[in-house]
Design a protein around this motif. Structure first.
Motif, short mmCIF file in Angstrom:
data_model
loop_
_atom_site.label_atom_id
_atom_site.label_comp_id
_atom_site.label_asym_id
_atom_site.label_seq_id
_atom_site.Cartn_x
_atom_site.Cartn_y
_atom_site.Cartn_z
N GLY A 132 45.86 68.14 19.41
CA GLY A 132 44.59 69.01 20.49
C GLY A 132 45.61 69.57 22.00
O GLY A 132 46.38 70.45 21.63
N ASN A 133 44.49 69.56 22.88
CA ASN A 133 44.25 70.96 23.79
C ASN A 133 44.22 69.72 25.00
O ASN A 133 45.21 68.92 25.50
CB ASN A 133 43.20 71.11 23.65
CG ASN A 133 42.60 72.16 22.95
OD1 ASN A 133 42.67 72.41 22.54
ND2 ASN A 133 41.43 71.93 22.97
N ALA A 134 45.15 71.10 26.14
CA ALA A 134 45.52 70.46 27.40
C ALA A 134 46.68 69.85 27.54
O ALA A 134 47.42 68.93 28.42
CB ALA A 134 44.84 69.54 28.16
N ASN A 143 52.47 73.16 22.64
CA ASN A 143 52.54 71.67 22.63
C ASN A 143 53.53 71.17 22.13
O ASN A 143 53.20 70.67 21.48
CB ASN A 143 51.30 71.95 21.77
CG ASN A 143 49.98 71.59 22.85
OD1 ASN A 143 49.53 72.86 23.27
ND2 ASN A 143 48.70 71.35 21.54
#
Length: 123
Positions: A26-28, A76
């Motif tokens: 995923g992101n963030a 990440n």
């Protein structure tokens, strides 16, 4: 929901070193505070180290001076450098997003658990 894949565990002699990695989907990723946990057989999962989204770092007393938590937001990925390993460090190691709380141990896990990675310290 963010998912985690832990890797880097192995069998190592006392006094040896390992670097664990935890890659998040995923992101963030950069907005999450993160933690490393471990669970030895027939014990409860315990918090080992945390790194907040703002960079603050904390360690359990049992690993202070031997373990180093870090993160690479561009990849990440969360890391745990473990030096001077001891037999009592033997456990399955997990990562997770955390929420900082005032009560000990100072954080609670928020996400789902991954498979973990086995660390065995033995001569």
């Amino acid at each position: 929901q963010v998912q985690f894949v832990e890797s880097g565990g192995a069998l190592v002699h006392p006094g040896g070193s390992l670097r664990l990695s935890c890659t998040a989907s995923g992101n963030a990723f950069n907005i999450y505070s993160m933690g490393w946990y471990r669970q030895a057989p027939e014990t409860q999962r315990e918090l080992v180290a945390t790194i907040h989204s703002g960079g603050m770092i904390k360690y359990a007393d049992s690993v202070k001076g031997r373990f180093t938590i870090s993160r690479d937001n561009a990849k990440n990925t969360l890391y745990l450098q473990m030096d001077n390993l001891k037999p009592e460090d033997t456990a399955v190691y997990y990562c997770n997003t955390i929420m900082v709380v005032p009560a000990a141990p100072g954080a609670v896990p928020l996400g789902s658990w991954g498979q973990g990675t086995q660390v065995t310290v033995s001569s």
